[in-house]
Design an enzyme around this catalytic site. Structure first.
Site, mmCIF file in Angstrom:
data_model
loop_
_atom_site.group_PDB
_atom_site.id
_atom_site.type_symbol
_atom_site.label_atom_id
_atom_site.label_comp_id
_atom_site.label_asym_id
_atom_site.label_seq_id
_atom_site.Cartn_x
_atom_site.Cartn_y
_atom_site.Cartn_z
ATOM 1 N N ASP A 16 0.854 -1.183 0.000
ATOM 2 C CA ASP A 16 0.000 0.000 0.000
ATOM 3 C C ASP A 16 0.890 1.234 0.000
ATOM 4 O OD1 ASP A 16 -2.167 -1.674 0.181
ATOM 5 O OD2 ASP A 16 -2.415 -1.440 2.343
ATOM 6 N N ASP A 73 -13.854 -7.301 -4.964
ATOM 7 C CA ASP A 73 -13.937 -7.373 -3.503
ATOM 8 C C ASP A 73 -15.269 -8.024 -3.155
ATOM 9 O OD1 ASP A 73 -11.543 -6.096 -3.429
ATOM 10 O OD2 ASP A 73 -12.314 -4.165 -2.763
#
Length: 279
Positions: A11, A130
């Site tokens: 990230d 997701d």
């Protein structure tokens, strides 16, 4: 038999690698280029950068990171986060990334995937899915403006349907969409996606293993590669996702980033269990 892939994920926020849970309580975890070099030396098959502050003003930061990474690292690089236009994809590819991962924009406009694949090729278009297990009461879930499109209506999640189902989730699993995740993955393949990055939001961050049933269901539904994500805590979890979940690759973050295991250890373990990997 194609070798299975091990993919660390980083990230990136404001030019630095950060770690947290659902983007909360973030702490600095180093320079992304140095992290990329480390994973390259470890033998990672690919690397994913997730740009979590991908506003227009900060896009130049991730472009600079991609360019610097591409100079020294030769494993394939995928970048996701905030991709809204074909120009975003072009800029990232020109900077040196090999693939882009698209999530929210695909949910808002499924045909964006068709346009992207037509312009740049399916091989570089990854759709991030997701998924979250659907519950009996889906009254808070929302549909999309395209729900009445005849060619897309088959992906709609019918709340009255029985059996185990997964819905598409957004905002870190906090918002649900009336979209069947399994049918959505298939539709993304039909529209031109070259790969599915599948994250179980029920398992993400738990470190108690991937959602094997979800992974296997989607892997058996599509013919394009599936990357399993969400829940890795042990090397055996990686094995389960590949052997039982039938994934083509496994994505992990914390177990590699905090040096609980090395990529090399993961590959040696998988090889000892009969999984084909590149050593």
């Amino acid at each position: 038999m194609f070798a299975k892939r091990i993919i660390p994920c980083l990230d990136v926020k404001d030019g630095r690698v950060v770690k947290g849970v659902s983007f909360v309580n973030l702490r600095d975890a180093g320079d992304p280029v140095e992290n990329a070099k480390f994973y390259d030396e470890q033998g990672a098959d690919e690397l994913i950068f997730l740009d979590i502050t991908a506003s227009h003003e900060k896009r130049k930061i991730i472009l600079d990171i991609v360019m610097r990474t591409a100079e020294d690292v030769f494993m394939p690089l995928t970048v996701g986060g905030g991709i809204k236009t074909l120009d975003d994809i072009r800029d990232l590819l020109n900077a040196g990334c090999d693939k882009v991962s698209i999530n929210t924009t695909a949910v808002k406009d499924p045909y964006f995937i068709s346009r992207a694949a037509a312009k740049f090729g399916s091989q570089c278009i990854v759709v991030a899915v997701d998924a979250k297990r659907a519950v009996a009461d889906m009254s808070d879930a929302t549909g999309e403006d395209w729900a009445d499109d005849q060619s897309l209506r088959d992906v709609r999640l019918e709340p009255s349907a029985e059996g185990l189902r997964w819905a598409i989730s957004t905002h870190g699993g906090r918002k649900m969409k009336l979209i069947d995740a399994v049918k959505w993955a298939k539709k993304m393949e039909e529209l031109g996606a070259g790969e599915i990055m599948l994250t179980s939001m029920d398992k993400d961050g738990t470190k108690d293993g991937y959602d094997i049933e979800l992974t296997r269901t989607i892997s058996e539904t599509v013919s394009i590669p599936v990357i399993a994500s969400g829940g890795a805590g042990t090397l055996h979890h990686l094995y389960e996702a590949l052997a039982e979940g039938k994934a083509d690759a496994v994505l992990a973050a914390s177990i590699f980033h905090f040096r609980e295991f090395t990529v090399k250890e993961a590959k040696e373990y998988l090889k000892s269990k009969g999984i084909s990997v590149r050593l």
